[in-house]
Enzyme design. Structure first.
Site, PDB file in Angstrom:
ATOM      1  N   CYS A  54      -1.270  -5.045   6.688  1.00 51.21           N
ATOM      2  CA  CYS A  54      -0.955  -3.881   7.523  1.00 51.21           C
ATOM      3  C   CYS A  54      -0.187  -4.314   8.773  1.00 51.21           C
ATOM      4  O   CYS A  54       0.677  -3.578   9.258  1.00 51.21           O
ATOM      5  CB  CYS A  54      -2.227  -3.163   7.946  1.00 51.21           C
ATOM      6  N   CYS A  89       0.808  -1.218   0.000  1.00 49.65           N
ATOM      7  CA  CYS A  89       0.000   0.000   0.000  1.00 49.65           C
ATOM      8  C   CYS A  89       0.843   1.271   0.000  1.00 49.65           C
ATOM      9  O   CYS A  89       0.310   2.359  -0.128  1.00 49.65           O
ATOM     10  CB  CYS A  89      -0.913   0.012   1.220  1.00 49.65           C
TER      11      CYS A  89
HETATM   12 FE1  FES Z   1      -1.224   0.406   4.316  1.00 48.99          FE
HETATM   13 FE2  FES Z   1      -2.830  -0.619   6.107  1.00 48.99          FE
HETATM   14  S1  FES Z   1      -3.367  -0.060   4.083  1.00 48.99           S
HETATM   15  S2  FES Z   1      -0.748  -0.205   6.300  1.00 48.99           S
END
Ligand code: FES
Length: 147
Positions: free
Chosen positions: A106, A35
């Site tokens: 995450c 992400c």
């Molecule tokens: Fe990046 Fe959770 S979406 S750490």
């Protein structure tokens, strides 16, 4: 069933050990390849006992990253480095009573930041360590670890 457990919501809304540590003995910064979020973890270590006496974290990650890092800091604070290195993201997720599957990545950020901070502490103090032990599992390619 709610998407997030009460524990996740609690640690998200009242994260423990947030902030910067000016006199940290080790600092780990990792990025999440999935992400693009970033996490920084600071540790203070007692040189006699190798116990992590204090931990702080800063993250630009999402709510799940905040909750998992908060829990991770609680799990390693007061523990010897050897135990902190055994902390897995699964253990953090379990301690939070679970996370939705698409949020598991995450929690990896928290685990890797702990390892990166320990590695930094070892490097700064010339403490030898098993490179294999501190290598990534291959799930992050942006953290700067040696692979
Ligand atoms: Fe990046 Fe959770 S979406 S750490």
């Amino acid at each position: 069933m709610a998407l997030y457990s009460d524990k996740v919501m609690d640690h998200f809304q009242n994260p423990r050990n947030v902030g910067k540590m000016e006199d940290a003995d080790g600092i780990g910064e990792v990025g999440n390849a999935k992400c693009g979020d970033i996490m920084r973890m600071y540790i203070k270590v007692d040189p006699e006992t190798q116990v992590i006496t204090d931990v702080k974290f800063n993250t630009f990650g999402c709510g799940s990253a905040i909750a998992t890092s908060s829990m991770a800091t609680e799990l390693i604070k007061g523990k010897p480095i050897s135990e902190a290195l055994k902390l897995s993201n699964q253990a953090v997720v379990e301690a939070l009573d679970g996370l939705p599957t698409h949020k598991i990545h995450c929690s990896v950020l928290a685990e890797e930041a702990v390892r990166a901070a320990v590695k930094d502490y070892f490097d700064k103090n010339g403490i030898p360590y098993d490179k294999e032990l501190l290598a990534c599992d291959g799930h992050c390619d942006t953290c700067g670890h040696e692979h």
